[in-house]
Write an enzyme that holds these catalytic residues in place. Structure first.
Site, PDB file in Angstrom:
ATOM      1  N   GLU A   1      -7.177  -6.343  -8.072  1.00  0.00           N
ATOM      2  CA  GLU A   1      -7.252  -5.202  -9.221  1.00  0.00           C
ATOM      3  C   GLU A   1      -8.104  -5.597 -10.256  1.00  0.00           C
ATOM      4  OE1 GLU A   1      -3.113  -5.060 -10.104  1.00  0.00           O
ATOM      5  OE2 GLU A   1      -2.519  -3.989  -8.467  1.00  0.00           O
TER       6      GLU A   1
ATOM      7  N   ALA B   1       5.339  -2.743  -6.043  1.00  0.00           N
ATOM      8  CA  ALA B   1       5.540  -4.099  -6.249  1.00  0.00           C
ATOM      9  C   ALA B   1       4.459  -4.905  -6.687  1.00  0.00           C
ATOM     10  CB  ALA B   1       6.508  -4.544  -5.058  1.00  0.00           C
ATOM     11  N   ARG B   2       3.736  -5.314  -5.574  1.00  0.00           N
ATOM     12  CA  ARG B   2       2.580  -6.024  -6.025  1.00  0.00           C
ATOM     13  C   ARG B   2       1.449  -6.050  -4.902  1.00  0.00           C
ATOM     14  NH1 ARG B   2       3.676  -6.515 -10.320  1.00  0.00           N
ATOM     15  NH2 ARG B   2       3.802  -8.265 -11.915  1.00  0.00           N
TER      16      ARG B   2
ATOM     17  N   HIS C   1      -1.536   0.606 -11.046  1.00  0.00           N
ATOM     18  CA  HIS C   1      -0.702  -0.334 -11.331  1.00  0.00           C
ATOM     19  C   HIS C   1      -0.035  -0.055 -12.647  1.00  0.00           C
ATOM     20  CE1 HIS C   1       0.660  -4.895 -10.936  1.00  0.00           C
ATOM     21  NE2 HIS C   1       1.546  -4.144 -11.376  1.00  0.00           N
TER      22      HIS C   1
END
Length: 329
Positions: free
Chosen positions: A270, A240-241, A289
């Site tokens: 990130e 997800a995040r 990601h």
């Protein structure tokens, strides 16, 4: 020289299918920018081409500064579904829709979540290393596990969570769902069990797969206390995040035996800093990601992004893809 064309900024990662849809229109001028452009360079580029009427974002942040630089923004889109890098209230104050790609990348993320479950349960990295390093005789000390008959807890039952549930049900798993914004009936009708208390559900799960947005109420959701409620044999997956899992607490849980393993496609920072203690653990698998960025997903997302832009410019934004629905009233 003045022009009546609408200027649309597109990131370099936008696939040809989406570009082609935009180029079919003779009232649109495309301006490309690097996906990892700095904030200062992006602002300068917007100012140089102002007025700018639309933008298709990858990882670039967008808010007040960029809106001021663009001068006449009509629509902001993401080639994706996450929007934590966009200042949504700033757009709403100007009646500018923020649009995402709907279901375009949800199959890809759901597949990545299942892949990470299987890779961890089947101990793929460890068994690969045994064979490669000539340690065949040690294979019975690292037996893999089945997904069959296990229980997975899915956090968030939106476009991606629902697809992940379908894939887990196909693996003959029991599926629990925690989503305070979905009705128990909707979850039950999908063949899953709704749970209203996350802390009570965690000890039941062999796998936990996170599919909720990053928001104030979900940042740090999986802290040290929550991780302690999970089975020592359980695996935690996050596609997800970053920031939903406390990474320091996760490292402690993985090294102390409180948790069997983790699969991470996203990180609090990130790109994450290296060296990184988490990356050295044999029970952790990582990705940069890219869960929703397969060849097929990029094509689908780019084409949907183009349709989103065109719909907004034509005065009828695709309603289900608009995040700030208040601008439609």
């Amino acid at each position: 020289m003045t022009t009546n064309k609408k200027k649309i900024f597109i990131t370099q990662t936008m696939a040809q299918g989406g570009r082609a849809l935009l180029r079919e229109r003779d009232d649109i001028e495309l301006i490309e920018f690097p996906n990892l452009i700095s904030a200062a360079d992006f602002e300068a580029l917007l100012k140089a081409h102002a007025p700018v009427h639309g933008v298709a974002l990858g990882a670039t942040r967008f808010g007040e500064t960029e809106l001021e630089a663009a001068k006449d923004m009509k629509v902001v889109t993401r080639i994706g579904v996450g929007f934590d890098a966009v200042d949504v209230p700033a757009l709403s104050r100007r009646q500018i829709p923020l649009m995402v790609v709907g279901v375009a990348n949800s199959p890809s993320v759901a597949e990545q979540a299942l892949f990470m479950m299987l890779t961890l349960a089947k101990r793929a990295n460890e068994l690969h290393a045994l064979v490669k390093d000539g340690q065949w005789s040690r294979r019975l000390g690292k037996l893999p596990y089945d997904l069959y008959g296990k229980t997975v807890l899915i956090i968030g039952f939106g476009r991606i969570g629902t697809r992940t549930a379908k894939r887990c049900l196909a693996m003959e798993m029991s599926v629990l769902v925690y989503d305070p914004y979905k009705s128990a009936e909707e979850i039950r009708s999908a063949g899953c069990e709704a749970v209203g208390d996350l802390d009570a559900a965690l000890p039941r799960a062999d796998f936990v797969s996170i599919h909720c947005p990053k928001a104030p109420e979900t940042v740090g959701m999986f802290n040290a206390a929550r991780l302690k409620r999970m089975k020592p044999s359980a695996y935690l997956i996050n596609t997800a995040r970053g920031g939903i899992i406390d990474e320091v607490a996760l490292y402690d849980a993985l090294t102390s035996g409180q948790l069997a393993g983790a699969g991470l496609d996203v990180f609090a920072q990130e790109p994450p800093p290296v060296p990184n203690a988490l990356f050295e653990l044999p029970n952790v698998i990582i990705a940069p990601h890219v869960a929703g960025v397969t060849w097929e997903a990029v094509d689908r997302m780019s084409e949907q992004t183009a349709r989103n832009i065109l719909s907004a410019l034509d005065g009828a934004p695709i309603r289900q893809n608009v995040i700030n629905q208040d601008v439609l009233s």
